[in-house]
Design an enzyme around this catalytic site. Structure first.
Site, mmCIF file in Angstrom:
data_model
loop_
_atom_site.group_PDB
_atom_site.id
_atom_site.type_symbol
_atom_site.label_atom_id
_atom_site.label_comp_id
_atom_site.label_asym_id
_atom_site.label_seq_id
_atom_site.Cartn_x
_atom_site.Cartn_y
_atom_site.Cartn_z
ATOM 1 N N ASP A 10 0.837 -1.204 0.000
ATOM 2 C CA ASP A 10 0.000 0.000 0.000
ATOM 3 C C ASP A 10 0.865 1.245 0.000
ATOM 4 O O ASP A 10 0.586 2.215 -0.687
ATOM 5 C CB ASP A 10 -0.933 0.000 1.217
ATOM 6 C CG ASP A 10 -0.177 -0.125 2.542
ATOM 7 O OD1 ASP A 10 0.900 -0.730 2.561
ATOM 8 O OD2 ASP A 10 -0.669 0.391 3.558
ATOM 9 N N ARG A 39 5.434 4.301 6.169
ATOM 10 C CA ARG A 39 4.994 4.224 7.566
ATOM 11 C C ARG A 39 5.067 2.778 8.061
ATOM 12 O O ARG A 39 5.519 1.879 7.341
ATOM 13 C CB ARG A 39 3.592 4.813 7.717
ATOM 14 C CG ARG A 39 2.515 3.997 7.049
ATOM 15 C CD ARG A 39 1.142 4.633 7.282
ATOM 16 N NE ARG A 39 0.108 3.889 6.615
ATOM 17 C CZ ARG A 39 -0.906 4.443 5.951
ATOM 18 N NH1 ARG A 39 -1.005 5.762 5.842
ATOM 19 N NH2 ARG A 39 -1.825 3.686 5.387
ATOM 20 N N ASP A 40 4.602 2.552 9.280
ATOM 21 C CA ASP A 40 4.672 1.202 9.857
ATOM 22 C C ASP A 40 3.574 0.326 9.269
ATOM 23 O O ASP A 40 2.699 -0.150 9.968
ATOM 24 C CB ASP A 40 4.547 1.290 11.388
ATOM 25 C CG ASP A 40 3.285 2.034 11.808
ATOM 26 O OD1 ASP A 40 2.613 2.607 10.934
ATOM 27 O OD2 ASP A 40 2.972 2.035 13.015
ATOM 28 N N GLU A 41 3.626 0.146 7.966
ATOM 29 C CA GLU A 41 2.605 -0.642 7.290
ATOM 30 C C GLU A 41 3.285 -1.411 6.155
ATOM 31 O O GLU A 41 3.641 -2.548 6.328
ATOM 32 C CB GLU A 41 1.480 0.277 6.810
ATOM 33 C CG GLU A 41 0.250 -0.508 6.410
ATOM 34 C CD GLU A 41 -1.047 0.255 6.643
ATOM 35 O OE1 GLU A 41 -1.025 1.381 7.144
ATOM 36 O OE2 GLU A 41 -2.100 -0.311 6.302
ATOM 37 N N ASP A 67 -5.666 -2.828 -2.671
ATOM 38 C CA ASP A 67 -4.821 -1.887 -3.416
ATOM 39 C C ASP A 67 -4.217 -2.571 -4.642
ATOM 40 O O ASP A 67 -4.166 -1.995 -5.739
ATOM 41 C CB ASP A 67 -3.698 -1.342 -2.518
ATOM 42 C CG ASP A 67 -4.223 -0.709 -1.231
ATOM 43 O OD1 ASP A 67 -5.103 -1.320 -0.599
ATOM 44 O OD2 ASP A 67 -3.751 0.369 -0.857
ATOM 45 N N TRP A 84 -11.464 -6.235 -1.602
ATOM 46 C CA TRP A 84 -10.099 -6.572 -1.187
ATOM 47 C C TRP A 84 -9.865 -8.058 -1.521
ATOM 48 O O TRP A 84 -8.998 -8.392 -2.321
ATOM 49 C CB TRP A 84 -9.901 -6.270 0.301
ATOM 50 C CG TRP A 84 -9.406 -4.865 0.533
ATOM 51 C CD1 TRP A 84 -8.168 -4.517 0.965
ATOM 52 C CD2 TRP A 84 -10.112 -3.634 0.325
ATOM 53 N NE1 TRP A 84 -8.066 -3.144 1.040
ATOM 54 C CE2 TRP A 84 -9.226 -2.583 0.647
ATOM 55 C CE3 TRP A 84 -11.392 -3.308 -0.127
ATOM 56 C CZ2 TRP A 84 -9.597 -1.230 0.541
ATOM 57 C CZ3 TRP A 84 -11.758 -1.973 -0.229
ATOM 58 C CH2 TRP A 84 -10.868 -0.959 0.099
ATOM 59 N N GLU A 119 -2.328 9.049 -0.764
ATOM 60 C CA GLU A 119 -3.391 8.180 -0.246
ATOM 61 C C GLU A 119 -4.724 8.928 -0.158
ATOM 62 O O GLU A 119 -5.776 8.364 -0.425
ATOM 63 C CB GLU A 119 -2.987 7.699 1.157
ATOM 64 C CG GLU A 119 -3.987 6.804 1.841
ATOM 65 C CD GLU A 119 -3.462 6.300 3.183
ATOM 66 O OE1 GLU A 119 -2.558 6.934 3.753
ATOM 67 O OE2 GLU A 119 -3.964 5.260 3.646
ATOM 68 N N HIS A 173 1.078 6.218 -2.323
ATOM 69 C CA HIS A 173 0.047 5.188 -2.200
ATOM 70 C C HIS A 173 -0.543 5.003 -3.590
ATOM 71 O O HIS A 173 -1.215 5.889 -4.083
ATOM 72 C CB HIS A 173 -1.023 5.743 -1.260
ATOM 73 C CG HIS A 173 -1.460 4.803 -0.209
ATOM 74 N ND1 HIS A 173 -0.744 4.602 0.945
ATOM 75 C CD2 HIS A 173 -2.560 4.004 -0.102
ATOM 76 C CE1 HIS A 173 -1.396 3.728 1.707
ATOM 77 N NE2 HIS A 173 -2.486 3.345 1.091
HETATM 78 C C1 RAM Z 1 -4.890 1.221 4.932
HETATM 79 C C2 RAM Z 1 -3.943 0.803 3.876
HETATM 80 C C3 RAM Z 1 -4.529 0.381 2.565
HETATM 81 C C4 RAM Z 1 -5.992 0.105 2.605
HETATM 82 C C5 RAM Z 1 -6.453 -0.318 3.953
HETATM 83 C C6 RAM Z 1 -7.930 -0.611 4.014
HETATM 84 O O1 RAM Z 1 -4.313 0.965 6.173
HETATM 85 O O2 RAM Z 1 -2.985 1.788 3.688
HETATM 86 O O3 RAM Z 1 -4.262 1.250 1.515
HETATM 87 O O4 RAM Z 1 -6.258 -0.893 1.677
HETATM 88 O O5 RAM Z 1 -6.154 0.635 4.910
#
Ligand code: RAM
Length: 899
Positions: free
Chosen positions: A463, A467-469, A476, A529, A740, A761
């Site tokens: 995504d 960040r911490d992701e 996505d 998703w 994003e 994003h």
């Molecule tokens: C966020 C992510 C992503 C999205 C979800 C639902 O945390 O960055 O882009 O698919 O949420």
């Protein structure tokens, strides 16, 4: 005459270490002539480059297939190199010469062939909770002259290898990120050049990576395991034909490396004073180099080992900073001019023990200060402790940062921009697409989309990269895959990821939110998703003609739709469970992330869409019973959808932009309701002065629907809209990647929020698909996928005077460029690769007699198969070649329905 060029095996040029025992071969027909097609081919495979020992030959085979050709009854053997060549016959019966010779080489195919053991630093040296990374090494003697040598390797964690002091290969982040308990990739390296007769040494750096390091936002560590380990085997073939195998076992030694901390999110800390000079050379004296201990053999399975499927991550570009400045707060900051992903390589000089720090950020705040709040817990921090003396060069190994700005701490007063380089890293996919048009802001948008891809295709489609992701969010990926497939060849990349998707799919067919699944135990299976399970393989099939991906994913695809069918009481509606809805839609209630479009509406629409694709896949795979079953299921879902969400007089019960878009895009309405939906959509847009309100779910389809249903001008208005919310708004704010949020940075320079505000994003970059497909007009045809047949149907619109797209397909280059002048002169330049044919729609044409092709009358042109006059323009069937169509059109183009 024509030639055979561009030989590929499993999409790659001369790959080493592939895992497909039945590899597929592709080639191109190269010719200056028009209308070239193939009628037959011949393939030869040999064990040597001279073809002295031919192992397999197809013989002359009548076929027009030149892409992903399967080799009948050929089974490749583990670790073997194969040389191959191709020749072909064209439509005139002429025979090409043999192509140049290409090769591919197999990796270790079966886990049983690994005689190496898993080794690690002893826990007494590096306990699980310890942050430093280990080194592992071994010296060995080679008895003879080396003819060739291959190194096969993998790790629990990340690894980097050195042989005799030199780095092995140019891949990074190996062995890559997979659902490790199911698949752990192995890499193959040709190390012939790195070995010497006599004394040699091999060394490995290990890093926590995705295996052991922090992942996701709840401080999770050690998701796959707590001990980093290495497994490799080095096969040496001497000139006399004898072989030797050096493997990881308890004869290796382990020590603590200068890497004191290494984390994907947090960065790296490196103490150069702890370097062990020459540690990966034979001359190194272990006894005198302190801290080495015998490595330990650890228990870990081998059944999940598989040769790497996708291209490795490599260094792709180097950017120089464009400025060094001091912020109002007094921070010293470098600006790389581009939001990029990778790391900074730098040079520094100072006394031993001096510590320098680099912090990374995507944006500056309203006041122009360094801003890291949107990184949440991710530290993105590189710390380097100097060994002192000479100039020192450093770059990290096992971490990456998403940034444009870098704050420097502890550096000497005098600094040169020259001393810093932004190294861009991502999966080494082949670049395929190019798009440009007369509007510079749209070209910048295209640039931003491309950089969204670069930043988020680092082995897994993520995504965001900062960040911490940084996770493989399924939604996505599904939204962006089609755009990505224009920009680069994503087939191997997504083939790998889809394998993980299937591995992490629940026994009930459910799909995790992210793949590889690191959110276990949380909810799963959101509409739009989870549908990645179906949409992604289908997109690969259409874009590359890759039938095997459908075969491989078919069970996963059907399991997903069965999962949906099991939910709730009505098997034809999906109205239960958690869904992200139209994520980040602007019609959300204040403070909410979820747009106004009813979640059941979205869920049922995607359910229908996925079932329609599964039905098509069943047809392609000759599963006629399944095809009939899914056809029936689709009809029932579509009927249930209409009953639930369409009023008796044909109005959609959900009055949002996204609702109209989905119902139209997925063809869920009858004609009368379609008319109302498109009218409603235009009305909603007009009310909003041509601004969208769509979120993640509606946005990718919005312009497609408008252009396909007679509202092409509205699509152009949305594309060219510069005020918030729009695709160009961030561009006007200086964005160099896709944001994003539509309002990541507001008009006044403030941020919409700090929690979820990524500036890299790719989801909204899905407009790229429309730019190629509609503005430039390059389209696939499902019935002849992979561009075997091509539709060229540009739909010009107000605001652009020209647009151009080109695409490296597996057959060669497809190109479409239209331009119009003030007096209505239209030209359309088209290039169609050999062994394909195109259906070309000329927008706004008058009579056939008024159109010229490269200066001559249309009918007489070579390569043109047929011309059809239609009410809305001419349609031309053409073979390969380059064409220039010119005619007088009308100034404001009307819209053309999709063919
Ligand atoms: C966020 C992510 C992503 C999205 C979800 C639902 O945390 O960055 O882009 O698919 O949420």
């Amino acid at each position: 005459m024509f030639e055979i060029t561009g030989l590929r095996c499993e999409y790659q040029e001369n790959p080493i270490g592939i895992g497909a025992a039945r590899p597929r071969i592709s080639w191109r027909l190269q010719s200056g002539e028009r209308g070239v097609s193939q009628t037959a081919y011949e393939i030869e495979i040999a064990g040597d480059a001279e073809f002295a020992s031919v192992i397999w030959k197809s013989g002359r085979t009548d076929s027009d297939q030149s892409v992903l050709v399967e080799l009948e009854a050929f089974l490749a053997e583990s670790c073997k190199r194969y040389y191959y060549r191709v020749r072909a016959w064209n439509q005139k019966g002429e025979q090409s010469p043999w192509s140049e010779t290409a090769f591919w080489e197999m990796g270790v195919l079966s886990p049983e062939e690994w005689s190496a053991e898993w080794i690690a630093a002893p826990l007494a040296l590096l306990p699980v909770e310890a942050e430093p990374s280990p080194l592992l090494r071994k010296s060995f003697t080679l008895a003879g002259t080396v003819k060739e040598a291959r190194l096969y390797a993998t790790a629990l964690g990340l690894y980097e290898l050195e042989l005799n002091g030199r780095r092995v290969g140019d891949s990074y982040f190996t062995p890559g990120w997979t659902s490790y308990n199911h698949t752990l990739q192995t890499q193959t390296y040709d190390v012939t050049e790195l070995l010497e007769a006599g004394g040699n040494a091999i060394g490995a750096w290990l890093g926590s990576g995705w295996y052991k390091g922090n992942l996701a936002w709840s401080n999770q560590r050690c998701l796959y395991g707590g001990q980093l380990a290495l497994m490799l085997q080095l096969r040496v073939v001497y000139t006399d034909g004898t072989e030797e195998l050096i493997v990881t076992d308890d004869s290796w030694s382990a020590a603590v490396s200068p890497i004191q901390l290494s984390e994907i999110y947090h960065g790296e800390t490196y103490d150069a004073r702890l370097e062990r000079k020459g540690w990966s050379t034979a001359a190194y004296d272990e006894e005198n180099g302190e801290g080495w201990q015998p490595a330990v053999v650890i228990e870990h399975g081998k059944e999940m080992l598989r040769p790497q499927i996708n291209e490795p991550v490599r260094k792709q570009e180097r950017l120089k900073p464009i400025a060094l400045f001091t912020t109002p707060k007094g921070e010293r900051v470098l600006d790389f001019g581009q939001n990029m992903v990778g790391w900074v390589q730098f040079e520094v000089q100072g006394s031993a023990g001096t510590e320098v720090t680099l912090l990374h950020a995507e944006v500056l705040d309203q006041e122009g200060n360094f801003y890291t709040e949107n990184l949440r817990a991710a530290k993105q921090c590189i710390r380097y402790v100097l060994k002192g003396g000479e100039r020192e060069t450093y770059e990290p190994r096992f971490t990456f940062q998403g940034f444009r700005y870098v704050q420097l701490l502890g550096f000497p007063e005098k600094l040169e921009l020259e001393d810093f380089t932004g190294v861009v890293l991502h999966s080494d996919m082949e670049e395929t697409g190019h798009f440009a048009c007369s509007e510079p802001l749209v070209n910048q948008l295209q640039h931003n989309i491309k950089w969204g891809l670069k930043g988020n295709f680092l082995d897994v489609p993520t995504d965001c990269p900062q960040r911490d992701e940084r996770l493989g969010w399924t939604g996505d990926a599904q939204m962006f895959i089609q755009t990505a497939a224009y920009l680069t060849n994503v087939a191997p990349f997504f083939t790998k990821w889809l394998r993980d998707l299937e591995s992490d799919q629940g026994a009930d067919g459910s799909i995790p939110f992210v793949v590889p699944d690191v959110l276990k135990g949380q909810e799963h299976s959101s509409a739009a998703w989870g549908d990645a399970a179906v949409i992604c393989p289908w997109t690969l099939y259409v874009c590359y003609g890759d039938k095997r991906i459908l075969e491989q994913q078919y069970d996963s695809m059907t399991a997903w739709v069965s999962y949906i069918r099991q939910q709730g009481e009505n098997e034809f509606l999906w109205n239960t469970g958690f869904h992200f809805g139209d994520w980040l839609g602007l019609d959300a209630k204040s403070g909410d992330y979820v747009g106004a479009t009813d979640r059941d509406f979205i869920a049922t629409a995607f359910y229908a869409y996925s079932v329609s694709l599964v039905r098509k896949a069943a047809a392609i795979l000759n599963k006629s019973e399944d095809e009939a079953e899914y056809q029936q299921l689709y009809d029932q879902i579509a009927a249930a959808f209409r009953e639930e969400f369409v009023t008796a007089s044909g109005r959609l019960a959900v009055p949002t932009q996204t609702a109209q878009v989905l119902a139209l895009m997925f063809g869920l309405l009858d004609e009368a309701a379609e008319k109302r939906a498109i009218l409603k959509l235009s009305e909603l847009l007009k009310q909003n002065d041509f601004h969208l309100t769509t979120g993640f779910v509606g946005t990718p389809y919005l312009n497609h629907v408008l252009s396909a249903y007679g509202q092409n001008e509205a699509a152009y208005k949305l594309l060219l809209q510069q005020t918030y919310p729009s695709w160009l708004y961030p561009v006007t704010k200086g964005a160099t990647t896709i944001w994003e949020h539509w309002d990541g940075i507001k008009e006044d320079g403030s941020f919409w929020s700090k929690d979820m505000n990524s500036f890299n994003h790719y989801a909204y970059g899905a407009i790229g698909d429309w730019m190629y497909r509609t503005a430039a007009g390059i389209q696939t045809v499902e019935e002849a996928p992979g561009y075997k047949r091509i539709v060229i149907a540009p739909q010009p619109g107000e605001g652009l005077t020209w647009a151009e797209g080109s695409m490296e397909t597996l057959y060669g280059t497809v190109r479409s460029k239209w331009s119009k002048t003030d007096n209505g002169a239209f030209t359309l330049d088209v290039t169609i690769p050999s062994n394909t044919a195109a259906h070309i729609r000329l927008p706004d044409t008058a009579a056939e007699s008024e159109v010229t092709e490269s200066g001559a009358a249309l009918r007489e042109a070579a390569g043109i198969i047929a011309v059809h006059a239609k009410a809305d323009g001419l349609a031309i069937e053409a073979g390969s070649g380059s064409y220039r169509f010119a005619w007088q059109g009308i100034l404001t183009s009307s819209s053309v329905a999709l063919v």
